[in-house]
Motif scaffolding. Sequence first.
Motif, short mmCIF file in Angstrom:
data_model
loop_
_atom_site.label_atom_id
_atom_site.label_comp_id
_atom_site.label_asym_id
_atom_site.label_seq_id
_atom_site.Cartn_x
_atom_site.Cartn_y
_atom_site.Cartn_z
N THR A 51 0.85 -1.19 0.00
CA THR A 51 0.00 0.00 0.00
C THR A 51 0.89 1.23 0.00
O THR A 51 1.81 1.33 0.80
CB THR A 51 -0.93 0.03 1.23
N VAL A 52 0.60 2.15 -0.91
CA VAL A 52 1.40 3.37 -1.04
C VAL A 52 0.48 4.58 -0.90
O VAL A 52 -0.58 4.64 -1.53
CB VAL A 52 2.11 3.42 -2.40
N LEU A 61 -0.66 -3.90 -5.76
CA LEU A 61 -0.45 -2.56 -5.19
C LEU A 61 -1.79 -1.88 -5.01
O LEU A 61 -2.67 -1.98 -5.86
CB LEU A 61 0.44 -1.74 -6.15
N SER A 62 -1.94 -1.21 -3.89
CA SER A 62 -3.12 -0.36 -3.68
C SER A 62 -2.63 0.99 -3.19
O SER A 62 -1.54 1.10 -2.62
CB SER A 62 -4.08 -0.98 -2.66
N THR A 63 -3.42 2.01 -3.45
CA THR A 63 -3.04 3.36 -3.02
C THR A 63 -4.07 3.87 -2.03
O THR A 63 -5.23 3.44 -2.01
CB THR A 63 -2.94 4.33 -4.21
N LEU A 65 4.83 2.86 1.90
CA LEU A 65 5.56 4.03 1.42
C LEU A 65 4.57 5.17 1.22
O LEU A 65 3.37 4.95 1.08
CB LEU A 65 6.25 3.75 0.08
N ALA A 66 5.09 6.39 1.19
CA ALA A 66 4.28 7.55 0.82
C ALA A 66 5.10 8.40 -0.13
O ALA A 66 6.33 8.52 0.03
CB ALA A 66 3.87 8.35 2.05
N ILE A 67 4.43 8.98 -1.11
CA ILE A 67 5.10 9.80 -2.11
C ILE A 67 4.41 11.15 -2.18
O ILE A 67 3.18 11.22 -2.21
CB ILE A 67 5.06 9.13 -3.50
N GLY A 68 5.21 12.20 -2.21
CA GLY A 68 4.61 13.51 -2.40
C GLY A 68 5.34 14.61 -1.68
O GLY A 68 6.51 14.48 -1.28
N LEU A 69 4.62 15.69 -1.49
CA LEU A 69 5.11 16.84 -0.74
C LEU A 69 4.45 16.75 0.62
O LEU A 69 3.33 17.22 0.81
CB LEU A 69 4.72 18.13 -1.49
N LEU A 70 5.13 16.12 1.59
CA LEU A 70 4.50 15.75 2.86
C LEU A 70 5.32 16.27 4.05
O LEU A 70 6.06 15.51 4.70
CB LEU A 70 4.36 14.23 2.95
N PRO A 71 5.21 17.55 4.36
CA PRO A 71 6.01 18.11 5.45
C PRO A 71 5.67 17.55 6.82
O PRO A 71 6.46 17.70 7.76
CB PRO A 71 5.69 19.62 5.36
N GLN A 72 4.52 16.87 6.96
CA GLN A 72 4.13 16.35 8.26
C GLN A 72 4.93 15.10 8.66
O GLN A 72 4.92 14.71 9.83
CB GLN A 72 2.64 16.04 8.30
N PHE A 92 8.85 8.57 1.15
CA PHE A 92 8.95 8.44 2.60
C PHE A 92 8.72 6.99 3.03
O PHE A 92 7.89 6.28 2.44
CB PHE A 92 7.89 9.31 3.29
N TRP A 93 9.42 6.58 4.08
CA TRP A 93 9.17 5.28 4.71
C TRP A 93 9.52 5.38 6.18
O TRP A 93 10.35 6.19 6.59
CB TRP A 93 9.94 4.16 4.03
N HIS A 94 8.85 4.56 6.99
CA HIS A 94 9.07 4.62 8.43
C HIS A 94 10.38 3.94 8.80
O HIS A 94 10.78 2.95 8.18
CB HIS A 94 7.91 3.96 9.18
#
Length: 304
Positions: free
Chosen positions: A100-101, A128-130, A149-156, A276-278
Amino acid sequence: MELNEIDLNLLVVFRQLLIDRRVSRVATSLGLSQPGVSNALARLRKLTDDPLFLRTPKGMEPTPFAEQLAEPMAHALQVIHAAINQRASFDPGTSKRAFTVGMADVGEIYFLPKLMKELARIAPGVSLSTVRNTAVNLQDEMEAGHVNLAIGLLPQLKAGYFQRRLFKQRYVCMFRLGHPLDKRKVSLSEFSAAEHVVVISEGTGHGQADELLRRQEVARKVVLTVPHYVAVGHILHDSDLVATVPERLAQALVDPFRLAYVPHPAKLPEIAINLFWHARYNKDPANVWLRSLVIQLHGETLGR
């Protein structure tokens, strides 16, 4: 004797004495001092109530009890070493893993076609799922492993997360082919005089472009506001509206919807799109593989 009475380092010294048979050699092999090895042997003798090794002209000879301990001790140390150093493998060719992304619709438009084509080629069993980055508590879901994973503009996503920049991109002004603005350069006054569709994509960070336009007092005649980028191609194709969009999205929409774009006339900064990934999954083989694939397909050389 209880396990809490045993120092694992003593067992390592014991095993090395069985191999080297001399205190000086053991010290060299383990990077210890000779007094340190002698002290460890003394503690072992006290724990086992046995001399364990007797000094002879041929070196330190093990006692019958030490020889009895040799095989099970070596096996135990081997099991401990293997457990500590094991790393589950991941074979994309045979895996049935579901990932999951987290990404926005603009990410789905740009990233998914190429990514899914490659998955079909090298990992046909992987699915894959989003999920929308704003639809869930992304921090908690990634920490729990529900979102890989997460993709983008994620300042949090800051503490507890790793990130890798995929690319930087600019904003552009986009419209249909043959639009009055369809030329090499558009002035700010021409941009302001046009009718606009504005995307309010909450939680993606792209709202900063609209905020900067407001701060620069760039006038726009906004006749349509939508919450997603997914409809922009259809809207621009059948109207004289213009839109401010990220360049990678513009590249993906040009051919399917017969659109065109030009550099934005306003002063808008480039934006960095990150992966991003933890930290909990930094060395997880499946996570490493998937993010490596995303970087391979969509990443630019750092420093560009």
